[in-house]
Design a protein around this motif. Sequence first.
Motif, PDB file in Angstrom:
ATOM      1  N   VAL A  34      33.513 -27.630  -2.110  1.00  0.00           N
ATOM      2  CA  VAL A  34      33.603 -28.375  -3.369  1.00  0.00           C
ATOM      3  C   VAL A  34      34.870 -29.229  -3.373  1.00  0.00           C
ATOM      4  O   VAL A  34      35.831 -28.927  -2.672  1.00  0.00           O
ATOM      5  N   THR A  50      41.650 -31.633  -7.786  1.00  0.00           N
ATOM      6  CA  THR A  50      40.631 -32.176  -6.887  1.00  0.00           C
ATOM      7  C   THR A  50      41.232 -32.398  -5.503  1.00  0.00           C
ATOM      8  O   THR A  50      42.460 -32.441  -5.345  1.00  0.00           O
ATOM      9  N   LEU A  94      29.386 -38.161 -18.472  1.00  0.00           N
ATOM     10  CA  LEU A  94      29.632 -38.374 -17.037  1.00  0.00           C
ATOM     11  C   LEU A  94      29.766 -39.867 -16.744  1.00  0.00           C
ATOM     12  O   LEU A  94      30.691 -40.291 -16.039  1.00  0.00           O
ATOM     13  N   ARG A 100      31.894 -36.978 -11.748  1.00  0.00           N
ATOM     14  CA  ARG A 100      30.662 -36.395 -11.219  1.00  0.00           C
ATOM     15  C   ARG A 100      30.445 -34.960 -11.664  1.00  0.00           C
ATOM     16  O   ARG A 100      29.371 -34.415 -11.483  1.00  0.00           O
ATOM     17  N   ARG A 101      31.508 -34.344 -12.212  1.00  0.00           N
ATOM     18  CA  ARG A 101      31.390 -32.956 -12.654  1.00  0.00           C
ATOM     19  C   ARG A 101      32.156 -32.761 -13.950  1.00  0.00           C
ATOM     20  O   ARG A 101      33.187 -33.380 -14.154  1.00  0.00           O
ATOM     21  N   ILE A 113      30.375 -24.977 -14.563  1.00  0.00           N
ATOM     22  CA  ILE A 113      30.627 -26.376 -14.227  1.00  0.00           C
ATOM     23  C   ILE A 113      29.256 -27.030 -14.070  1.00  0.00           C
ATOM     24  O   ILE A 113      28.303 -26.385 -13.622  1.00  0.00           O
ATOM     25  N   SER A 115      27.274 -30.607 -12.681  1.00  0.00           N
ATOM     26  CA  SER A 115      27.467 -31.817 -11.894  1.00  0.00           C
ATOM     27  C   SER A 115      26.341 -32.803 -12.174  1.00  0.00           C
ATOM     28  O   SER A 115      25.281 -32.439 -12.687  1.00  0.00           O
ATOM     29  N   GLN A 116      26.576 -34.043 -11.787  1.00  0.00           N
ATOM     30  CA  GLN A 116      25.503 -35.041 -11.939  1.00  0.00           C
ATOM     31  C   GLN A 116      24.284 -34.612 -11.131  1.00  0.00           C
ATOM     32  O   GLN A 116      23.155 -34.835 -11.542  1.00  0.00           O
ATOM     33  N   ASP A 118      23.240 -31.510 -10.609  1.00  0.00           N
ATOM     34  CA  ASP A 118      22.530 -30.471 -11.373  1.00  0.00           C
ATOM     35  C   ASP A 118      21.584 -31.120 -12.377  1.00  0.00           C
ATOM     36  O   ASP A 118      20.438 -30.711 -12.538  1.00  0.00           O
ATOM     37  N   SER A 136      27.834 -43.256  -9.710  1.00  0.00           N
ATOM     38  CA  SER A 136      28.132 -43.314  -8.286  1.00  0.00           C
ATOM     39  C   SER A 136      28.703 -44.651  -7.826  1.00  0.00           C
ATOM     40  O   SER A 136      29.105 -44.784  -6.692  1.00  0.00           O
TER      41      SER A 136
END
Length: 137
Positions: A34, A50, A94, A100-101, A113, A115-116, A118, A136
């Motif tokens: 991740v 991150t 988002l 993205r998360r 969490i 994410s896009q 998911d 993106s």
Amino acid sequence: MGKSIKEVMTSDVRACKPNANVVEAAKLMAKEDVGPIPVVEGGRLVGLVTDRDIVVRVIAEGRDPKSTTVGEIASRDLVTVSPDENLDDALKLLADQQVRRLPVVDGERLVGIVSQADIARLGKDKKTGEVVEEISR
């Protein structure tokens, strides 16, 4: 009403404490495959670190990853969602935030969490695809 975040989020989230060093966080990122790791203190979400934070705030500045703590470099001004929020609202968030998360919190407690990916897996409609494409870019 559409589906909610709790139906698609990952609830088994690995996190670091603020006093963990950057090397520990990087190893956790590698092990879990991740980019972002939530920073949690006493069950409360206090930040997010991150892989990019590590590169920009540690490596590029010539800091020692073993003596730099996650708390020193983590982003603290976080955008979060609640488990009961609907997916359309999360998708909009988002896209608006260009992330993205999103950490999922119940009060201040980290519960997951999302994410896009998911959301994209669940929403195969045109709107979901457009939003994922937008994030993106």
